[in-house]
Design an enzyme around this catalytic site. Structure first.
Site, PDB file in Angstrom:
ATOM      1  N   ARG A 161     113.973 -12.667 -17.939  1.00 40.33           N
ATOM      2  CA  ARG A 161     112.973 -12.136 -18.850  1.00 40.33           C
ATOM      3  C   ARG A 161     111.771 -11.568 -18.092  1.00 40.33           C
ATOM      4  NH1 ARG A 161     110.531 -13.914 -24.478  1.00 40.33           N
ATOM      5  NH2 ARG A 161     108.460 -13.043 -24.276  1.00 40.33           N
ATOM      6  N   ARG A 213     110.357  -6.283 -23.336  1.00 39.16           N
ATOM      7  CA  ARG A 213     110.971  -7.493 -22.777  1.00 39.16           C
ATOM      8  C   ARG A 213     112.501  -7.365 -22.739  1.00 39.16           C
ATOM      9  NH1 ARG A 213     108.585 -10.474 -26.979  1.00 39.16           N
ATOM     10  NH2 ARG A 213     106.641  -9.574 -26.283  1.00 39.16           N
ATOM     11  N   ASP A 240     114.107 -11.681 -26.091  1.00 35.36           N
ATOM     12  CA  ASP A 240     113.174 -12.520 -26.835  1.00 35.36           C
ATOM     13  C   ASP A 240     113.996 -13.294 -27.849  1.00 35.36           C
ATOM     14  OD1 ASP A 240     110.673 -13.406 -27.562  1.00 35.36           O
ATOM     15  OD2 ASP A 240     110.195 -11.660 -28.801  1.00 35.36           O
ATOM     16  N   ASP A 256     113.413 -16.020 -30.847  1.00 41.80           N
ATOM     17  CA  ASP A 256     112.399 -16.700 -31.651  1.00 41.80           C
ATOM     18  C   ASP A 256     113.055 -17.570 -32.705  1.00 41.80           C
ATOM     19  OD1 ASP A 256     110.169 -15.505 -30.445  1.00 41.80           O
ATOM     20  OD2 ASP A 256     110.254 -13.769 -31.778  1.00 41.80           O
TER      21      ASP A 256
END
Ligand code: ROI
Length: 159
Positions: A83, A92, A95, A97
């Protein structure tokens, strides 16, 4: 056993490949199994516009991991993908989440669930609705209602 929705996003280093690989890895998380995955979508960046478009998706996993252990595992996967995070709200490589865990509300320093911005983001809500159109957030907002307030600016990637 908890059901957790995970949002995936990438806009660097072959983002489609990053997401496909990450979905395979989610299927192999300890004490967890992959229940469902959305299609992949192209989306325009939220935040600074001088960055590449994103590829986004949502996955549903079933897990015995506690929320912070799940967060640790996801952050490890992000690291494994090398990352790079150049700036706040910037580009990025991967990611991951946590969007929702059952009806839990978590507000700690490291982790907020539901994800604080999920209810405003088309790149989360449209893939989510592919998996579970009947979903309701713990604050009582239904996905169906939230979607009527959002433009669908996503482009589904053909498998
Ligand atoms: N924008 C899009 N379209 N998709 C993302 O996954 C995404 N992730 C982010 C920010 C920088 C807010 N913008 C995004 O973290």
């Amino acid at each position: 056993m908890a059901l957790a929705y995970i949002g995936l996003g990438a806009n660097l280093d072959q983002p489609q490949q990053q997401l496909k690989q990450a979905l395979r890895e989610l299927a192999h998380l300890p004490e967890s199994s992959l229940v469902a995955q959305s299609s992949l979508y192209h989306s325009k960046p939220v935040g600074p516009q001088d960055q590449p478009d994103y590829v986004n998706a949502v996955a549903l996993i079933e897990t015995e991991l506690e929320p912070l252990a799940l967060l640790d595992a996801l952050q490890q996967l992000e690291q494994d993908h090398g990352r790079i995070r150049k700036r706040h709200w910037g580009e990025r490589t991967l990611d991951l989440d946590i969007i929702l865990i059952d009806d839990q509300i978590i507000d700690s320093e490291r982790l907020q669930v539901p994800h604080p911005f999920a209810q405003q983001r088309s790149f989360v809500l449209f893939p989510l609705s592919e998996i579970n159109p009947q979903l309701t957030f713990p604050n009582g907002m239904s996905l169906e209602q939230l979607l009527t307030e959002l433009d669908n600016d996503l482009i589904r990637i053909r498998a």
